[in-house]
Design a protein around this motif. Structure first.
Motif, short mmCIF file in Angstrom:
data_model
loop_
_atom_site.label_atom_id
_atom_site.label_comp_id
_atom_site.label_asym_id
_atom_site.label_seq_id
_atom_site.Cartn_x
_atom_site.Cartn_y
_atom_site.Cartn_z
N ASP A 106 -20.97 -26.24 -10.14
CA ASP A 106 -19.64 -25.82 -9.71
C ASP A 106 -19.75 -24.67 -8.72
N LYS A 107 -20.51 -23.69 -9.09
CA LYS A 107 -20.81 -22.56 -8.22
C LYS A 107 -22.09 -21.93 -8.76
N ASP A 108 -22.55 -20.85 -8.14
CA ASP A 108 -23.75 -20.19 -8.65
C ASP A 108 -23.55 -19.82 -10.12
N PHE B 37 -21.23 -25.11 -18.39
CA PHE B 37 -22.20 -24.18 -18.97
C PHE B 37 -22.47 -23.04 -18.02
N GLU B 38 -22.82 -21.93 -18.63
CA GLU B 38 -23.35 -20.82 -17.85
C GLU B 38 -24.85 -21.07 -17.68
N CYS B 39 -25.39 -20.82 -16.50
CA CYS B 39 -26.83 -21.00 -16.33
C CYS B 39 -27.36 -19.91 -15.41
N LEU B 40 -28.67 -19.96 -15.11
CA LEU B 40 -29.30 -18.90 -14.32
C LEU B 40 -29.62 -19.35 -12.90
N ASP B 41 -29.21 -20.58 -12.56
CA ASP B 41 -29.60 -21.12 -11.26
C ASP B 41 -28.52 -20.86 -10.22
N LYS B 42 -29.01 -20.71 -8.97
CA LYS B 42 -28.07 -20.50 -7.88
C LYS B 42 -28.64 -21.15 -6.62
N GLY B 43 -27.86 -21.04 -5.56
CA GLY B 43 -28.35 -21.53 -4.28
C GLY B 43 -28.02 -22.99 -4.02
N PHE B 44 -27.13 -23.57 -4.78
CA PHE B 44 -26.72 -24.95 -4.52
C PHE B 44 -25.35 -24.93 -3.85
N GLU B 45 -25.01 -26.03 -3.16
CA GLU B 45 -23.67 -26.15 -2.59
C GLU B 45 -22.67 -26.20 -3.74
N PRO B 46 -21.49 -25.59 -3.58
CA PRO B 46 -20.48 -25.75 -4.64
C PRO B 46 -20.13 -27.24 -4.78
N GLY B 47 -20.17 -27.72 -6.01
CA GLY B 47 -19.85 -29.12 -6.25
C GLY B 47 -20.99 -30.08 -6.01
N GLU B 48 -22.20 -29.57 -5.75
CA GLU B 48 -23.36 -30.44 -5.49
C GLU B 48 -23.77 -31.17 -6.77
N ALA B 49 -24.03 -32.47 -6.61
CA ALA B 49 -24.54 -33.25 -7.74
C ALA B 49 -25.99 -32.88 -7.97
#
Lengths: 275, 373
Positions: free
Chosen positions: B248-250, B260-272
């Motif tokens: 959904d977002k970072d 879920f809350e997670c520790l990953d970031k750097g993806f496009e919002p809404g990226e599969a």
């Protein structure tokens, strides 16, 4: 356990009978004739007769050694290069090597007469291009050529079969350890192909040393081999069976001694393939 | 020195009979490291090893050894030695002569050969075996001779082609430790090939996961396990639940109908994305407290823990837990943010990670491993 071994003995029985009739009995008869005279009394006279055939023995052994050496020199590289070829080419060469073996031995030897004779193929060709004729037939060279030609498949086949079974990873291992081509040949291929070489030498030497037909057809009357002597004596009728048997016996003992010496070289307890 | 690359492969391609075995492989091997090429059979790992050994030249690309191009240099001129899968010992020579083989080829003085061979044999615990014939040795002893023979040449790089595959489990474990010790003692680079992920994780400084002639991921064993790059790596190393999700977002991902809350970031919002959750990182809670709820479809007791399969909206999760459950129970699943690992979609997405066919797969695997041992 007993029942089982009785069963297996029963299965083996025909072979034992066969071996007895065709191997052991003839050998015993040969020994019997060798040590008796015409009336059946024990004597060593036949054995002492052998001194008269010293030259034939010597020539036989000499020719057989030369023929075996030539066959080995031709066959070893040939077997080696065969193993390097594509499988289809290997099969092709195999067939070519075996092909003469399907033809009658006498015909093969006869055909050499028509090639080597004074009016044969080679001399006709030499004459037609203005070169002097060569004396080819009835020479020691012709006899040895005949031996080499007739027996070479028995050298190539065992060497090839042992060599083709050498695991390629062994050659890679040798290469990996710094061994270049000639060094791999010397340190890995030759030692590992020794069993094939030994059985090849045996299979060429034994028939060469005891042959008679090749020497008669290609060697004229001058190159008498021990095989010719034996054949001649048996041909003379029952009176000569004793001396002929003695010669055969001595020849056989000699061959066995040669084999014993040869098998020394394959000190391998398991790998010693002597045919 | 430690960070210098001793071997580099650049854009290496190899095909056999028109079939691509290595497809544009790039790999840097550092001096003195223990690096493992890990993959299933046919992934190109042995081919990579043979390229470095010099038994094979690439169709395109470069093999570089200490900064120099090595293409076309024959194996016998490379300062690299190999331990072969089936050892490839010379049966016509005794143990001493096997180990001395490379030294004799180099025509070293006899005294030096004697000393090196006896040093090597004591390194691999085979003192007193000098005169023994190869055929009288056990598999483990043959393995040691092969090691001694290879390192007697003081290679800069030692290549090991599944050297432990033929040993039984106990011996394999011992040899793993021993190889690792030898590597540290001699300080030479080891390039180890195996299909056994556990072996790769326990022995290596770095692991190279390969599939279809390509490198899927290079990293330390921890990286590979905790941060798999794609579904193939996640599935190949350890057990994984791999589900489709959306970033959904970072630091926020949605999968299996829950955000879920997670520790990953750097993806496009809404990226599969593909989401990996390791079976040991899921907590079983009551269905009211769970982030996800599902039905237990199978329970296996493995001693240390239970391995249960939970059906959540048709997707079967594997969970390792010490809580006892029964088939048919409705349970809740609780997942900590650091237990979630997000991966980009890849060609492997959707191929792995569902445990629907789990029981058969397990039977099949255990049969295989019994055969091997």
């Amino acid at each position: 356990m007993n029942k089982k071994s009785f069963g297996s003995r029963l299965v083996a029985a025909p072979y034992l009978v066969w071996a007895a009739i065709f191997v052991i009995v003839p050998l015993l008869m040969m020994a019997y004739f060798a040590f008796t005279n015409e009336s059946g009394a024990f004597t060593l006279a036949n054995i002492s007769e052998i001194g008269r055939y010293k030259k034939a023995f010597g020539v036989s052994i000499l020719y057989a050694i030369i023929a075996t050496a030539i066959t080995l020199v031709i066959s070893y590289p040939m077997a080696y290069f065969m193993t390097k070829m594509k499988v289809s080419s290997q099969r092709m060469i195999m067939i070519i090597v075996m092909l003469p073996m399907w033809m009658n031995f006498l015909i093969r030897t006869y055909s050499w007469i028509s090639i080597l004779a004074n009016t044969g193929l080679i001399n006709t060709f030499l004459q037609s291009v203005g070169l002097p004729k060569l004396k080819l037939i009835n020479t020691p060279g012709a006899v040895i050529l005949g031996m080499v030609y007739d027996f070479i498949p028995y050298m190539i086949l065992p060497i090839y079969s042992v060599m083709s079974k050498i695991d390629n990873s062994l050659l890679e291992a040798a290469q990996d350890l710094g061994s270049n081509g000639p060094s791999r040949l010397r340190r890995v291929i030759i030692p590992l192909s020794m069993p094939g070489v030994i059985s090849g030498i045996t299979m060429v030497f034994v028939p060469s040393v005891s042959t008679f037909y090749i020497s008669q057809k290609l060697g004229g009357n001058k190159n008498w081999l021990i095989g010719d002597a034996i054949e001649y004596l048996f041909g003379m009728g029952p009176d000569y069976y004793n001396v002929a048997s003695a010669l055969s016996l001595v020849l056989m003992v000699m061959i066995l001694l040669c084999l014993a010496v040869m098998s020394r070289f394959t000190d391998d307890d398991e790998g010693g393939v002597i045919v | 020195m430690a960070n210098e690359n001793i071997v580099e492969l650049k854009g290496v391609c190899v095909s056999f009979d028109g079939e691509k075995v290595l497809d544009g492989l790039d790999l840097e091997i550092k001096d003195k490291e223990f690096i493992t090429l890990l993959g299933a059979s046919g992934c190109g790992k042995t081919t990579t090893l043979r390229l470095i050994a010099g038994f094979l030249d690439p169709d395109s690309g470069e093999v570089i050894f200490e900064g120099k191009k090595f293409n076309g240099v024959p194996a016998y001129k490379r300062q690299v030695n190999t331990i072969f899968q089936r050892y490839a010992l010379f049966e016509h020579l005794n143990v001493f002569e096997n180990v001395a083989f490379g030294l004799r080829v180099k025509k070293l003085p006899e005294a030096e050969i004697k000393k090196t061979v006896s040093d090597m044999l004591s390194l691999v615990n085979l003192e007193g075996f000098e005169k023994r014939r190869i055929t009288t040795l056990s598999g483990g002893q043959q393995q040691r001779v092969a090691i001694a023979r290879a390192i007697a040449n003081k290679p800069r790089v030692l290549l090991l082609d599944e050297p432990l595959a033929a040993l039984d489990l106990k011996l394999r474990k011992d040899m793993q430790k021993e190889l690792r010790n030898i590597q540290q003692q001699l300080g030479i680079t080891f390039v180890f090939v195996t299909h056994d992920q556990e072996e790769a994780l326990t022995m290596s400084d770095r692991v190279v996961v390969m599939d279809k002639g390509k490198i899927q991921q290079v990293g330390t064993p921890k990286d590979i396990y905790n941060e798999p790059k794609n579904a193939f790596v996640a599935d190949f190393i350890g057990e994984s639940n791999i589900v489709d999700g959306v970033m959904d977002k970072d630091f926020t991902a949605t999968f299996s109908g829950h955000t879920f809350e997670c520790l990953d970031k750097g993806f496009e919002p809404g990226e599969a994305v593909d989401v990996v959750v390791r079976p040991e990182d899921v907590d079983i809670v009551s269905k009211e407290k769970g982030m996800l709820t599902g039905t237990v479809t199978s329970v296996a007791f493995l001693g240390v823990h239970y391995e249960i399969i939970v059906d959540i909206g048709g997707f079967k999760w594997m969970i390792q837990t010490t809580d006892e459950c029964a088939v048919g129970d409705r349970v809740g699943l609780y997942i900590e943010p650091d237990a979630i690992h997000i991966m980009k979609k890849s060609e492997y997405s959707g191929l792995y990670g569902d445990y629907s066919s789990y029981s058969e797969e397990m039977d099949h695997l255990s049969e295989n491993s019994e055969e091997e041992e």
